[in-house]
Design a protein around this motif. Structure first.
Motif, PDB file in Angstrom:
ATOM      1  N   ARG B  67     -30.434  24.604 -28.491  1.00 51.26           N
ATOM      2  CA  ARG B  67     -29.698  23.195 -28.878  1.00 51.26           C
ATOM      3  C   ARG B  67     -29.797  22.943 -30.292  1.00 51.26           C
ATOM      4  NH1 ARG B  67     -32.082  19.255 -24.083  1.00 51.26           N
ATOM      5  NH2 ARG B  67     -33.901  20.309 -24.917  1.00 51.26           N
ATOM      6  N   PHE B  68     -30.788  23.446 -30.959  1.00 45.52           N
ATOM      7  CA  PHE B  68     -30.920  23.171 -32.241  1.00 45.52           C
ATOM      8  C   PHE B  68     -31.242  24.362 -33.067  1.00 45.52           C
ATOM      9  CE2 PHE B  68     -32.831  19.670 -30.285  1.00 45.52           C
ATOM     10  CZ  PHE B  68     -31.928  18.382 -30.827  1.00 45.52           C
ATOM     11  N   PRO B  69     -30.309  25.123 -33.227  1.00 46.79           N
ATOM     12  CA  PRO B  69     -30.083  26.463 -33.897  1.00 46.79           C
ATOM     13  C   PRO B  69     -30.258  26.548 -35.372  1.00 46.79           C
ATOM     14  CG  PRO B  69     -27.973  26.365 -33.044  1.00 46.79           C
ATOM     15  CD  PRO B  69     -28.788  24.789 -32.823  1.00 46.79           C
ATOM     16  N   GLU B  70     -30.108  25.201 -35.880  1.00 42.17           N
ATOM     17  CA  GLU B  70     -29.745  25.145 -37.327  1.00 42.17           C
ATOM     18  C   GLU B  70     -30.894  25.704 -38.163  1.00 42.17           C
ATOM     19  OE1 GLU B  70     -29.608  22.472 -35.289  1.00 42.17           O
ATOM     20  OE2 GLU B  70     -27.435  22.536 -35.019  1.00 42.17           O
ATOM     21  N   HIS B  71     -30.542  26.347 -39.200  1.00 37.41           N
ATOM     22  CA  HIS B  71     -31.866  26.607 -40.105  1.00 37.41           C
ATOM     23  C   HIS B  71     -32.758  25.590 -40.885  1.00 37.41           C
ATOM     24  CE1 HIS B  71     -33.900  29.053 -43.141  1.00 37.41           C
ATOM     25  NE2 HIS B  71     -33.744  28.422 -44.220  1.00 37.41           N
ATOM     26  N   GLU B  72     -32.401  24.475 -40.847  1.00 37.12           N
ATOM     27  CA  GLU B  72     -33.160  23.446 -41.303  1.00 37.12           C
ATOM     28  C   GLU B  72     -34.101  22.906 -40.198  1.00 37.12           C
ATOM     29  OE1 GLU B  72     -29.905  23.424 -41.311  1.00 37.12           O
ATOM     30  OE2 GLU B  72     -29.517  23.481 -43.443  1.00 37.12           O
ATOM     31  N   HIS B  73     -33.462  22.810 -39.131  1.00 40.97           N
ATOM     32  CA  HIS B  73     -34.369  22.462 -37.790  1.00 40.97           C
ATOM     33  C   HIS B  73     -35.721  23.578 -37.726  1.00 40.97           C
ATOM     34  CE1 HIS B  73     -35.993  21.501 -33.789  1.00 40.97           C
ATOM     35  NE2 HIS B  73     -35.557  22.747 -33.590  1.00 40.97           N
ATOM     36  N   ILE B  74     -35.361  24.866 -37.956  1.00 43.36           N
ATOM     37  CA  ILE B  74     -36.438  25.805 -37.930  1.00 43.36           C
ATOM     38  C   ILE B  74     -37.340  25.530 -39.025  1.00 43.36           C
ATOM     39  CG2 ILE B  74     -36.936  28.412 -38.236  1.00 43.36           C
ATOM     40  CD1 ILE B  74     -34.063  28.915 -36.881  1.00 43.36           C
ATOM     41  N   GLU B  75     -36.868  25.369 -40.291  1.00 44.55           N
ATOM     42  CA  GLU B  75     -37.817  24.945 -41.295  1.00 44.55           C
ATOM     43  C   GLU B  75     -38.630  23.772 -41.089  1.00 44.55           C
ATOM     44  OE1 GLU B  75     -38.402  26.911 -44.129  1.00 44.55           O
ATOM     45  OE2 GLU B  75     -37.155  28.313 -42.851  1.00 44.55           O
ATOM     46  N   ARG B  76     -37.917  22.702 -40.597  1.00 43.32           N
ATOM     47  CA  ARG B  76     -38.804  21.553 -40.241  1.00 43.32           C
ATOM     48  C   ARG B  76     -39.951  21.729 -39.461  1.00 43.32           C
ATOM     49  NH1 ARG B  76     -33.837  18.570 -40.843  1.00 43.32           N
ATOM     50  NH2 ARG B  76     -33.473  18.895 -38.409  1.00 43.32           N
ATOM     51  N   MET B  77     -39.318  22.545 -38.271  1.00 40.82           N
ATOM     52  CA  MET B  77     -40.472  22.807 -37.066  1.00 40.82           C
ATOM     53  C   MET B  77     -41.610  23.692 -37.738  1.00 40.82           C
ATOM     54  SD  MET B  77     -39.992  21.723 -33.905  1.00 40.82           S
ATOM     55  CE  MET B  77     -40.892  22.939 -33.176  1.00 40.82           C
ATOM     56  N   ALA B  78     -41.391  24.510 -38.518  1.00 39.01           N
ATOM     57  CA  ALA B  78     -42.469  25.374 -39.238  1.00 39.01           C
ATOM     58  C   ALA B  78     -43.340  24.282 -39.994  1.00 39.01           C
ATOM     59  CB  ALA B  78     -41.678  26.476 -40.195  1.00 39.01           C
ATOM     60  N   GLN B  79     -42.734  23.458 -40.802  1.00 40.63           N
ATOM     61  CA  GLN B  79     -43.678  22.647 -41.691  1.00 40.63           C
ATOM     62  C   GLN B  79     -44.516  21.831 -40.607  1.00 40.63           C
ATOM     63  OE1 GLN B  79     -40.938  20.558 -44.380  1.00 40.63           O
ATOM     64  NE2 GLN B  79     -40.166  22.640 -45.355  1.00 40.63           N
TER      65      GLN B  79
END
Lengths: 211, 607
Positions: B67-79
């Protein structure tokens, strides 16, 4: 006249057949269904006849009937017929004076022979009986005095001695002697003595004269 | 970055955390409702808890990338995760699915410095394309659509059409391309249609109008053409619900959602495989890439729905949702019922065997009885033979005399033909009489192999018996008399046997009168009793039965005669009782014995 055969058998068919056979063989025949029937007519039985008697009958059987007949008609010849070889019964029948004992089924030859023989024997017996009867009758006609004389004569006593023993004359004895020879139907004194001996009159007379 | 470098450098070569509770982080690519990953994750958790005896810290993170495939989301999750786990670095990270694997590989430095990384849930070639670092170990799953296709072919040997369903997401498209390549050979046997680039409504509509000889292979639908997101099994559920042909899929998660089955990696199995790798890693053992096991799985309810046979399943197929059979559901009741039935059957068999034995015994005993009766008949015939011979001599003698008389008559000058005629008639009558006597004699000796039931008049039978006895009675000087009932006395029995009863009693009576000097009388009398039975009484004028012996006279071997066997009356009673009658003995008031034989009247047959 032909001899009369009296057939006693409870089996109507059998007695009829035997009756036919005998009448064809020249006999006169009377049929009886039982012993009682025969006894009822026993007075009709005359010498020269013969009785064929079945051993096994209801009511009065053969042997019982024989017994009765021996009293009422003693001279009657009886031929027994029996369906089985009953030795005891046959011996008893023969002892009681039966002429013969034939087994059923009947051989015609044997039956006729038996009947003829029994008639013959019966006739002989009848003759003898008749003779005896005549002699006895004559003997019975002797007076007591004549019997006394006869008794002494049989012992061989002389007229004289008899006259002395009886207290009478020799002439009277001779008259008695003549009378008794005549009464006895003898031709002479020897024959008269023989008759007296045969019928036992002497002994009887002697006994009766004894005290 | 410094932190990363520091932690990375310190981590190298360092032993795994020796803390008694090692930390394991499980990363899920989607949300918690995607069964494939959650089932696998649960299996990992359970297996690890079990293997370590609960001494383990387990963490779960859902990336929600569908549902949230965006790159920003992935980066936020990582942080976010880097901060979240800063103080609790995991010892092992398990990444489920390709996206999780990519995520952890990209962010391992910030997130899990020196943790062992295990990836799972995609195939090895994907792993190679991702350029996984060599220390990342994979539990790969080969989703081989060809195996599922073969599985479908076994169950639908007559199918001629093949439909392959795939969605519009990137993964869906990759899957479709892979499948096309894999099925290139297989699809030659079929008219093959790839259903792609469709909305969910179009999928449902198309699959609801398929011919029944179609195989439907469902890949994944994460997204339809209109861009709607799906959990693939939910999409499959919608399609399979109205499909007119069986739907197969390479995922075990489809099983409960309308798929017939397929060659799948069960996510439990995958989870367990991953957990084993993780456990080995915790213990410091070396680990290598592994292949998660594949199974053929089928849904028994769907087999039923499509009329497929369990027998067609490939060997080793796991059959799920099989309705337990009646026996499996109610085994105790069934066991008890079977036990009861078995016991009853045994009882019935025993009873049948017993009945058979009893019947055999009855038959044997009846045969013996018939034998004994026949011996008794022979003995009677022997005893009566003299009188019977005599009786026979009467007509024979008469015939002979008549014949002799006839021949003499015929020899005479003028034969009396009327007499001849009469003689011949009499001969015929006597011949008939002889014949009757012989018939009676034969009847007296008649041997029975079985009882011959017949209905007869007791009066007639008594008359016949009297005829047989008469000769003997005459011979013994016994007078026989009889009176009979005015009505017929129908009795059902075997005539020959009942006649034997009469003869036994009568001969016994005649023997009893042997010595008696008085008149010998035998009286036979039949009558209808008040209670509607047929009665024959036989009385004699003998001495009667001695006191106290009334009961004993019917016993076998009781005899008062020197030559008697003591069986006559015993046999008479057995015969009478065989035909449902009774036999009674008593003494008459004026002397002599009276025997009464009573039979039930045969039921008048009203027609």
């Amino acid at each position: 006249m032909n001899p009369m055969i009296h057939i006693v058998d409870d089996d109507q068919s059998f007695r009829t057949a035997v009756g036919r056979l005998l009448s064809a063989s020249g006999y006169r025949v009377t049929l009886y269904g039982s012993g009682e029937e025969l006894l009822a007519r026993v007075h009709e039985l005359v010498p020269g006849c013969c009785v064929l008697l079945d051993l096994d009958m209801p009511g009065l059987n053969g042997l019982a009937l024989q017994d009765r007949l021996s009293q009422q008609a003693p001279m009657l010849p009886i031929v027994f017929l029996s369906g089985h070889a009953d030795i005891k019964a046959s011996v008893q029948a023969m002892k009681a004076g039966a002429e013969d004992f034939i087994e059923k089924p009947l051989e015609t030859g044997i039956l006729l022979e038996a009947i003829a023989r029994s008639l013959q024997r019966a006739a002989t017996r009848q003759d003898e009986y008749d003779r005896n009867h005549a002699a006895r009758t004559r003997l019975a006609s002797l007076t007591p005095r004549e019997v006394e004389v006869l008794r002494l004569l049989v012992r061989g006593t002389l007229n004289k001695q008899i006259a002395y023993a009886l207290g009478t004359s020799e002439r009277t004895i001779k008259a008695h002697r003549h009378n008794l020879i005549e009464k006895m139907g003898a031709r002479n004194l020897a024959e008269a003595v023989s008759i007296a001996e045969r019928y036992g009159v002497v002994a009887a007379a002697e006994q009766s004269s004894q005290p | 970055m410094l932190l990363f470098v520091t932690s990375h450098s310190t981590a190298v070569g360092e032993a795994i955390n020796q803390d008694p509770s090692p930390r394991v982080l499980v990363i899920y690519p989607y949300d918690e409702r995607v069964a494939a990953t959650t089932v696998a994750g649960e299996a990992v958790r359970n297996r690890l808890l079990e293997a370590t005896g609960g001494k383990i810290d387990l963490f779960s993170e859902f990336l929600d990338l569908s549902r949230f495939p965006e790159h920003e989301h992935i980066e936020r999750m990582a942080q976010f995760l880097a901060i979240k786990y800063a103080d609790r670095r995991p010892d092992v990270v398990v990444a489920l699915g390709e996206q999780s694997a990519k995520f952890i590989v990209d962010h391992r430095a910030s997130l899990a410095g020196n943790a062992r990384i295990i990836v799972a849930g995609f195939n090895k070639s994907t792993g190679l394309q991702m350029n996984l670092p060599t220390d990342v170990i994979g539990a790969f799953t080969e989703f081989n659509i060809i195996k599922t296709a073969e599985f479908a072919r076994r169950l639908q040997p007559h199918a001629r059409k093949l439909f392959v369903i795939g969605g519009s997401s990137e993964f869906d498209r990759w899957w479709l391309e892979t499948a096309k390549a894999e099925l290139a050979e297989f699809s030659k046997d079929y008219v093959t249609t790839y259903l792609e680039d469709l909305t969910i409504e179009e999928f449902v509509a198309k699959t609801a109008a398929l011919p029944s000889n179609s195989i439907v292979l469902a890949l994944t639908i994460f997204k339809d053409r209109s861009g709607r997101n799906f959990i693939p099994r939910e999409a499959v559920k919608q399609i399979a619900a109205t499909a007119t042909a069986p739907v197969f899929g390479p995922y075990s998660t489809y099983i409960e959602y309308g798929s017939v089955g397929g060659n799948v990696v069960t996510f439990e199995a995958l989870g367990r495989t991953v957990a084993d790798l993780a456990f080995d890693a915790i213990q410091g053992k070396p680990i290598t890439h592994v292949q998660a096991p594949h199974f053929n799985v089928a849904d028994a309810r769907q087999l039923d729905r499509w009329g497929m046979s369990e027998k067609d399943l490939p060997p080793g197929t796991v059959l799920m949702f099989r309705q337990p059979s009646f026996l499996e559901q109610h085994w105790l009741a069934a066991l008890l019922a079977s036990a009861v039935i078995a016991v009853q059957s045994i009882a019935i068999i025993l009873l049948l065997v017993e009945r058979r034995r009893r019947r055999t015994a009855e038959v044997q005993s009846r045969h013996r009885l018939l034998e004994v009766i026949h011996l008794n008949q022979s003995a009677t015939a022997g005893a009566l033979s003299a009188s019977i011979a005599h009786e026979l001599n009467q007509p024979l003698g008469a015939i002979r005399s008549n014949a002799e008389a006839a021949s003499i008559v015929l020899r005479s000058a003028c034969p009396d033909l009327k007499l001849i005629e009469q003689i011949l008639a009499d001969i015929q009558d006597d011949d008939q009489r002889a014949h009757d006597i012989i018939s009676r004699m034969r009847g007296l000796l008649k041997k029975r192999a079985e009882i011959e039931w017949q209905e007869f008049d007791l009066n007639d039978l008594t008359a016949t018996a009297i005829k047989i006895l008469k000769g003997e009675a005459v011979r013994r000087g016994i007078e026989v008399s009889s009176t009979h009932a005015s009505d017929a006395l129908p009795v059902r029995a075997d005539k020959v046997h009942v006649q034997q009863v009469i003869l036994n009693i009568a001969i016994n009576a005649m023997d009893a009168m042997g010595k008696a000097g008085r008149e010998k009388k035998l009286m036979l009398e039949t009558r209808l009793t008040k209670d509607a039975n047929a009665e024959l009484s036989i009385s004699d004028s003998g001495d009667g039965i001695p006191d106290g012996k009334l009961a004993a006279i019917f016993e076998p071997f009781y005899t008062t005669k020197a030559s008697g066997t003591g069986l006559g009356l015993s046999i008479a009673r057995t015969i009478v009782e065989t035909y449902g009658g009774r036999i009674l003995a008593s003494n008459a008031r004026d002397g002599g014995a009276v025997f009464r034989v009573i039979f039930p009247l045969a039921k008048a047959e009203t027609t």
